[in-house]
Design an enzyme around this catalytic site. Structure first.
Site, short mmCIF file in Angstrom:
data_model
loop_
_atom_site.label_atom_id
_atom_site.label_comp_id
_atom_site.label_asym_id
_atom_site.label_seq_id
_atom_site.Cartn_x
_atom_site.Cartn_y
_atom_site.Cartn_z
N LYS A 115 -18.21 2.28 26.65
CA LYS A 115 -18.52 1.01 26.01
C LYS A 115 -18.97 0.03 27.09
O LYS A 115 -18.17 -0.50 27.85
CB LYS A 115 -17.33 0.40 25.27
CG LYS A 115 -17.76 -0.80 24.40
CD LYS A 115 -16.70 -1.86 24.26
CE LYS A 115 -16.68 -2.88 25.36
NZ LYS A 115 -17.89 -3.76 25.43
N GLY A 126 -20.90 -2.19 21.64
CA GLY A 126 -20.04 -3.11 20.91
C GLY A 126 -19.34 -4.11 21.80
O GLY A 126 -19.61 -4.19 23.00
N ASP A 127 -18.44 -4.87 21.21
CA ASP A 127 -17.70 -5.87 21.96
C ASP A 127 -16.25 -5.43 22.17
O ASP A 127 -15.83 -4.37 21.67
CB ASP A 127 -17.76 -7.23 21.26
CG ASP A 127 -17.22 -7.20 19.83
OD1 ASP A 127 -16.55 -6.21 19.45
OD2 ASP A 127 -17.47 -8.17 19.09
N GLY A 128 -15.52 -6.23 22.89
CA GLY A 128 -14.13 -5.88 23.20
C GLY A 128 -13.24 -5.88 21.98
O GLY A 128 -12.40 -4.99 21.80
N GLY A 185 -14.00 -5.35 18.80
CA GLY A 185 -14.24 -4.28 17.85
C GLY A 185 -14.11 -2.89 18.42
O GLY A 185 -13.37 -2.05 17.91
N VAL A 186 -14.82 -2.63 19.52
CA VAL A 186 -14.86 -1.28 20.10
C VAL A 186 -13.83 -1.11 21.21
O VAL A 186 -13.14 -0.09 21.28
CB VAL A 186 -16.28 -0.96 20.61
CG1 VAL A 186 -16.30 0.39 21.34
CG2 VAL A 186 -17.27 -0.93 19.45
N GLU A 207 -9.95 -2.29 37.33
CA GLU A 207 -10.50 -3.06 38.44
C GLU A 207 -10.84 -4.42 37.87
O GLU A 207 -11.74 -4.55 37.04
CB GLU A 207 -11.72 -2.36 39.04
CG GLU A 207 -12.18 -2.94 40.36
CD GLU A 207 -13.32 -3.92 40.19
OE1 GLU A 207 -13.04 -5.15 40.26
OE2 GLU A 207 -14.45 -3.48 39.99
N GLU A 254 -11.19 -17.85 39.56
CA GLU A 254 -12.41 -17.11 39.86
C GLU A 254 -13.57 -17.79 39.14
O GLU A 254 -13.63 -17.79 37.92
CB GLU A 254 -12.28 -15.66 39.42
CG GLU A 254 -13.46 -14.79 39.82
CD GLU A 254 -13.26 -13.34 39.41
OE1 GLU A 254 -13.78 -12.46 40.12
OE2 GLU A 254 -12.62 -13.08 38.38
#
Length: 478
Positions: free
Chosen positions: A170, A201-203, A205-206, A245, A379
């Site tokens: 993904k 997809g996005d975080g 959903g997928v 990471e 950050e």
């Protein structure tokens, strides 16, 4: 244009099961660069079924078979470097010259190291009459970011293939085209159906569906610490391995008495590279108080001289940051730095002169920054550098470690003097005198910068499980 409206599952391009379409925006023009399908949990299920089926055979392939496969992938990848570079320049704003060399080239570097690791790795070790064998962990989910798209894809896919794993990738929804091109590369190289699957997809959903899936054995994630925490929580119920990471706020310690004209350019280049969008960028420059003002003047001049412009034009300049959302966040942090009393040396809020559209950020330097300031702690992920004065070596080490992150650290100056810092700094990598990343060296972080290591044989080992075989067997049985 690459196919970003379908997924690549079980060796075929397939429609999404219930996904919706969104626009991918070119950050240099604020215009639509592509349309992307956001996948669903049903798409993930289909990809996992394909990967689980393929694992039964791919996990049993020989070292020689996997070497041959990776070599074919290298050949196909080389043909598509111009396409990869154009996609990176268009979707995340990296100048085409750097996209062609460092960005696309990093993918080849990781493929080469995966090949070297596979050719030389000892998958079986004899201990007395017994044996320890290392086997592919299983079906792995690979979730990658937008800032170095091919670097992070190949840092995971290369060693996963070398280990004998099957996978679902993904990529970031903000830079999805590289992954689609890469799926075409693997298809052309003859990767067996189901070994590599791509679900766009996005975080929410997928990514969540991948982390929670009971038939996925491991998640390898690169991204923000905030998102990494969510991945770990979602994976916890199924007790799968999670390698991460994550973010960084790397210190760059300029040792007292070091000639600044020699020490500063490397640190400046490391921050400006990729418009500051690198997790290991040396964004906190620590300078002895006796040299701080001189350093601020010199660094400010280097930042002020850096050109900002169109990523489709060749040249030594930086492009925009990846999105309007990221631009807004950076502007807020720059303003916070001003409000909290840091000295603005150059740059500031707003777009660079002459640029009326696009997510372009003024290269910005702050001086007299103290550890309690927001810009010293968060950050920023943009072309922003903070200069922090220190009293002595102990103070420099204290400031360097005064962060929840621990991805990288830099030390510039006499190597004998620098040596005392290496064991004191809590970071996964310490770069001495502008030493750069090496694809055969482990890469990963301490503390909230993640766990596990990537690159070379260390990345290969992340995708292996350890099995004890207790009892004498013939020598030719592994």
């Amino acid at each position: 244009m690459p196919n970003t409206l379908q997924h690549y599952i079980d060796g075929l391009w397939v429609d999404s099961q219930g996904g919706r379409t969104v626009a991918v925006i070119n950050p240099a023009t604020d215009q639509n660069a592509a349309d992307l399908i956001l996948g669903t949990a049903a798409d993930v299920d289909a990809a996992v079924v394909a990967a689980r089926r393929a694992f039964e055979t791919y996990s049993q392939t020989s070292r020689e078979e996997r070497v041959a496969l990776l070599e074919r992938i290298v050949g196909e990848y080389q043909k598509r470097v111009p396409d990869i570079a154009r996609a990176i320049a268009t979707e995340m704003g990296c100048p085409i010259s750097m996209a062609q060399t460092a960005q696309a080239g990093s993918g080849l570097g990781h493929l080469g190291q995966a090949l070297n690791a596979l050719k030389n790795y000892e998958f079986s070790e004899k201990i007395g009459d017994n044996r320890v064998v290392r086997e592919p962990i299983g079906v792995v989910a690979l979730i990658t970011p937008w800032n170095w798209p091919m670097n992070q894809i190949l840092a995971k896919v290369g060693p996963a293939l070398a280990a004998g794993c099957t996978m679902i990738l993904k990529p970031s929804e903000e830079a999805p085209s590289c992954a689609a091109i890469f799926a075409e590369i693997l298809d052309a190289a003859g990767v067996p159906p189901g070994v590599f699957n791509l679900v766009q997809g996005d975080g929410e959903g997928v990514g969540t569906a991948l982390a929670q899936h009971p038939d996925i054995d491991m998640v390898s994630f690169t991204g923000s610490t905030r998102a990494g925490i969510m991945v770990a929580k979602n994976a916890a119920d199924t007790v799968k391995r999670v390698a991460q990471e994550l973010g960084g706020k790397s210190p760059n310690i300029i040792l007292r008495g070091t000639p600044l004209d020699k020490a500063l350019p490397g640190g400046v280049g490391g921050v400006l590279l990729n418009s500051g969008q690198s997790c290991v960028a040396p964004t906190r420059m620590l300078v002895h108080k006796s040299q701080h003002d001189e350093a601020a003047e010199k660094v400010g001049a280097l930042f002020a001289a850096k050109k900002v412009g169109d990523p489709q034009v060749e040249g030594d300049h930086i492009g925009p940051v990846v999105s309007q959302r990221q631009w807004d966040r950076i502007q807020g942090l720059i303003q916070t730095g001003i409000d909290e009393g840091a000295t603005l040396v150059t740059g500031g809020t707003g777009r660079p002169e002459g640029l009326s559209q696009g997510s372009y950020v003024r290269p910005t330097v702050f001086a007299n920054v103290t550890p309690d300031m927001t810009i010293a702690k968060e950050e920023i992920f943009g072309p922003v550098l903070v200069l922090m004065p220190y009293e002595d070596d102990e103070d420099a080490i204290r400031i360097a470690n005064d962060t929840p992150y621990g991805l990288g650290a830099y030390v510039a100056g006499d190597p004998a003097h620098a040596r005392k810092f290496v064991s004191r700094i809590r970071a996964g990598a310490v770069f001495v005198n502008a030493g750069g990343l090496a694809f055969d060296m482990p890469f990963g972080g301490y503390k909230q910068s993640g766990n596990g290591r990537e690159f070379g044989k260390f990345g290969l080992e992340e995708f292996l499980e350890v099995k004890s075989v207790i009892g004498a067997l013939p020598e030719d049985v592994d």
